[in-house]
Write an enzyme that holds these catalytic residues in place. Structure first.
Site, mmCIF file in Angstrom:
data_model
loop_
_atom_site.group_PDB
_atom_site.id
_atom_site.type_symbol
_atom_site.label_atom_id
_atom_site.label_comp_id
_atom_site.label_asym_id
_atom_site.label_seq_id
_atom_site.Cartn_x
_atom_site.Cartn_y
_atom_site.Cartn_z
ATOM 1 N N ASN A 9 1.012 -1.161 -0.008
ATOM 2 C CA ASN A 9 -0.090 -0.045 -0.096
ATOM 3 C C ASN A 9 0.837 1.292 0.056
ATOM 4 O O ASN A 9 1.525 1.690 0.898
ATOM 5 C CB ASN A 9 -0.782 -0.102 1.243
ATOM 6 C CG ASN A 9 -1.990 1.051 1.219
ATOM 7 O OD1 ASN A 9 -1.840 1.933 0.315
ATOM 8 N ND2 ASN A 9 -2.832 1.109 2.415
ATOM 9 N N ARG A 90 -2.469 -2.253 -3.592
ATOM 10 C CA ARG A 90 -3.773 -1.541 -3.235
ATOM 11 C C ARG A 90 -3.743 -0.245 -4.045
ATOM 12 O O ARG A 90 -2.965 0.527 -4.007
ATOM 13 C CB ARG A 90 -3.938 -1.093 -1.848
ATOM 14 C CG ARG A 90 -5.527 -0.463 -1.383
ATOM 15 C CD ARG A 90 -5.050 0.137 -0.288
ATOM 16 N NE ARG A 90 -6.491 0.742 0.183
ATOM 17 C CZ ARG A 90 -6.620 2.021 0.680
ATOM 18 N NH1 ARG A 90 -5.589 2.464 1.125
ATOM 19 N NH2 ARG A 90 -7.686 2.587 0.961
ATOM 20 N N HIS A 179 -12.849 2.244 0.149
ATOM 21 C CA HIS A 179 -12.791 1.134 1.286
ATOM 22 C C HIS A 179 -13.668 -0.072 0.618
ATOM 23 O O HIS A 179 -13.883 -0.691 1.534
ATOM 24 C CB HIS A 179 -13.303 1.668 2.544
ATOM 25 C CG HIS A 179 -12.476 2.966 3.157
ATOM 26 N ND1 HIS A 179 -13.324 3.669 3.986
ATOM 27 C CD2 HIS A 179 -11.450 3.018 3.179
ATOM 28 C CE1 HIS A 179 -12.243 4.505 4.619
ATOM 29 N NE2 HIS A 179 -11.226 4.361 4.097
ATOM 30 N N HIS A 207 -17.166 1.575 8.390
ATOM 31 C CA HIS A 207 -15.686 1.465 8.353
ATOM 32 C C HIS A 207 -15.229 2.717 9.056
ATOM 33 O O HIS A 207 -15.317 3.787 8.418
ATOM 34 C CB HIS A 207 -15.183 1.220 7.002
ATOM 35 C CG HIS A 207 -13.784 1.273 6.886
ATOM 36 N ND1 HIS A 207 -13.016 0.035 6.670
ATOM 37 C CD2 HIS A 207 -12.701 2.307 7.026
ATOM 38 C CE1 HIS A 207 -11.815 0.354 6.519
ATOM 39 N NE2 HIS A 207 -11.431 1.649 6.777
ATOM 40 N N LEU A 208 -14.971 2.737 10.122
ATOM 41 C CA LEU A 208 -14.444 4.085 11.159
ATOM 42 C C LEU A 208 -13.111 4.099 11.500
ATOM 43 O O LEU A 208 -12.718 3.032 12.421
ATOM 44 C CB LEU A 208 -15.315 4.054 12.352
ATOM 45 C CG LEU A 208 -16.956 4.086 12.107
ATOM 46 C CD1 LEU A 208 -17.555 4.118 13.456
ATOM 47 C CD2 LEU A 208 -17.475 5.089 11.083
ATOM 48 N N ASN A 210 -9.184 6.593 10.343
ATOM 49 C CA ASN A 210 -8.787 7.949 10.138
ATOM 50 C C ASN A 210 -9.664 8.419 8.829
ATOM 51 O O ASN A 210 -10.065 9.626 8.785
ATOM 52 C CB ASN A 210 -7.525 7.818 9.873
ATOM 53 C CG ASN A 210 -6.827 9.383 9.589
ATOM 54 O OD1 ASN A 210 -7.245 10.355 10.412
ATOM 55 N ND2 ASN A 210 -6.051 9.613 8.790
ATOM 56 N N ARG A 240 -10.406 14.731 6.992
ATOM 57 C CA ARG A 240 -11.397 15.187 5.929
ATOM 58 C C ARG A 240 -12.689 15.578 6.378
ATOM 59 O O ARG A 240 -13.205 14.916 7.472
ATOM 60 C CB ARG A 240 -11.364 13.806 4.970
ATOM 61 C CG ARG A 240 -10.156 13.580 4.355
ATOM 62 C CD ARG A 240 -10.494 12.528 3.463
ATOM 63 N NE ARG A 240 -9.381 11.495 3.452
ATOM 64 C CZ ARG A 240 -9.282 10.135 3.156
ATOM 65 N NH1 ARG A 240 -10.383 9.560 2.824
ATOM 66 N NH2 ARG A 240 -8.115 9.406 3.122
ATOM 67 N N ASP A 281 -6.695 11.424 17.278
ATOM 68 C CA ASP A 281 -6.818 10.149 18.090
ATOM 69 C C ASP A 281 -8.027 10.204 19.121
ATOM 70 O O ASP A 281 -7.994 11.331 19.896
ATOM 71 C CB ASP A 281 -5.191 10.099 18.823
ATOM 72 C CG ASP A 281 -5.230 8.812 19.754
ATOM 73 O OD1 ASP A 281 -6.170 8.249 20.210
ATOM 74 O OD2 ASP A 281 -4.222 8.359 20.021
ATOM 75 N N GLY A 331 -13.895 1.926 14.803
ATOM 76 C CA GLY A 331 -14.983 1.044 15.031
ATOM 77 C C GLY A 331 -14.997 -0.266 15.777
ATOM 78 O O GLY A 331 -15.702 -0.649 16.591
ATOM 79 N N GLU A 383 -7.933 -5.879 5.066
ATOM 80 C CA GLU A 383 -7.782 -5.623 3.822
ATOM 81 C C GLU A 383 -6.624 -6.433 2.985
ATOM 82 O O GLU A 383 -6.824 -6.560 1.892
ATOM 83 C CB GLU A 383 -7.849 -4.194 3.456
ATOM 84 C CG GLU A 383 -8.829 -3.208 4.189
ATOM 85 C CD GLU A 383 -8.792 -2.198 4.034
ATOM 86 O OE1 GLU A 383 -9.124 -1.244 2.932
ATOM 87 O OE2 GLU A 383 -8.393 -1.332 5.008
#
Length: 395
Positions: A9, A90, A179, A207-208, A210, A240, A281, A331, A383
């Site tokens: 990645n 990826r 994602h 999907h929680l 960053n 974001r 964080d 999550g 992933e």
């Protein structure tokens, strides 16, 4: 010997990697090279219970990959002795036409270069990583796996923006979603956890991390997702903004005199939780809230409010929901976020078990009350494993 896939990645200043056995699901090794191009670069490899760390200047992505292979050799893990069958890359954006795992060749690289305007922060580093890895490992198949693939066949009503149709067609503007590798993997894991055919389930996957995204999935097929043309749309994220009135962008350009590049940088890197509170964080955010920090409280409230809006919207889109699943860093690990996201939804069929939600367990688990018509799960995403298995479908 078990065959392995090296999953890469590549970001603008980092390379994350994992060596995965796709058949068994075991991660043999993982690591990251950070701050590429900086005099204070760092590299970490975890392999066989060992952790090897280097702090040295890494000039570019080629140097980063060579350093990675040096670290493998240092711990006795030469890739040629580890059954390497493929390298999986990826790629964030596949555009309208790239949605299957695809063997890398010059033609594919040219297509990815053409897609750079759709994902200027993500695709160019991915292409660079592909080119470098292909030169270093020329005798191994390289496969591109696209983050947008799972959402390629969204219903037209969900994928289409209400803008001038000719303009949208000319510039390939639609909801692509991101994602996707995670949403596909987690939705299948949820079905497996419940011992139910995926075709029988309506699911909401949250999907929680960053980066954050939500999806509505009916019978294993996505029918809506929160991210759009780019990964900036939807939920509030670490840096974001998520959903924003497009008029704000015009206002900042015309009235505030901001350049387009500055607006883009603000929305990508200086918005979301960071823009509101200076912190991404959630552990620190919770601590600051407990100490009475109003900025942290507002940032958290905005985050939860947006998340609840999407959950409610997807309940309506699906008509009924069998399972809601939390995944990714926040999550999977933040019980308070899960609780606040679902509090008060018992009339809609969603009720948490507080004890199960607060459990420090790390694996796939149910956290809903026994009487809850909708099952609530926490399922760790993987992933890297999903990408590794996608590579096998090609090679």
């Amino acid at each position: 010997m078990q065959r392995t896939v090296l999953v890469l990645n590549s970001g603008s200043s980092s390379v994350k990697y994992s060596l995965v056995q796709p058949d068994s699901g075991v991660s043999v090794a993982s690591g990251i090279v950070e701050r590429i191009g900086d005099n204070h670069s760092s590299a970490l490899l975890e392999f066989g219970g060992l952790k090897v760390r280097r702090e040295e200047a890494v000039a570019d992505h080629a140097a980063a990959l060579r350093l990675t292979f040096d670290l493998f050799a240092e711990v006795g893990g030469h890739l040629e002795t580890l059954g390497l069958a493929a390298v999986g890359h990826r790629v964030v954006h596949g555009g309208p036409n790239l949605y299957r795992p695809t063997l890398v060749d010059d033609g594919l690289i040219a297509k990815l270069d053409e897609l750079a305007p759709l994902a200027p922060l993500h695709n160019p580093p991915a292409v660079l990583g592909i080119e470098v890895a292909h030169k270093i490992l020329p005798d191994v198949p390289h496969v591109a796996v696209f983050d947008t693939a799972f959402f390629h066949d969204l219903p037209a009503a969900a994928a289409t923006y209400a803008i001038d149709d000719d303009l949208a067609r000319q510039w390939q503007i639609r909801r692509y979603g991101f994602h996707g590798t995670s949403h596909r993997y987690v939705s299948h894991q949820a079905a497996e956890f419940l011992d139910a055919p995926i075709e029988s389930l309506n699911q909401i996957v949250l999907h929680l991390g960053n980066g954050a995204s939500a999806s509505a999935i009916a019978g294993g097929r996505p029918v809506d997702t929160s991210m759009g043309l780019t990964p900036m749309e939807g939920l509030v994220m670490g840096t974001r903004s998520g959903d924003i009135d497009p008029g704000v962008l015009v206002y900042l350009w015309r009235t505030a005199g901001m350049a387009v590049e500055d607006i883009e940088a603000m929305l990508n890197r200086h918005s979301g939780m960071y823009g509101l509170s200076g912190e991404i964080d959630f552990r620190v955010v919770h601590q600051r809230i407990e100490s009475g920090d109003e900025a942290a409280q507002l940032a958290y409230d905005v985050y939860i409010h947006r998340l609840r809006k999407y959950i409610g919207a997807y309940l309506a889109v699906l008509g009924h929901t069998d399972v809601v699943t939390f995944t990714a860093g926040v999550g999977e690990n933040d019980a308070q976020v899960r609780r606040d996201a679902l509090t008060g939804l018992a009339p809609l069929g969603i009720e948490l078990d507080e004890h199960l939600n607060e459990s420090p367990a790390k694996g796939a688990r149910r956290i809903s009350a026994d009487k809850s018509p909708t099952t609530v799960l926490v399922i760790p995403t993987n992933e890297e494993l999903a990408i590794a298995r996608a590579c096998l479908t090609v090679i």
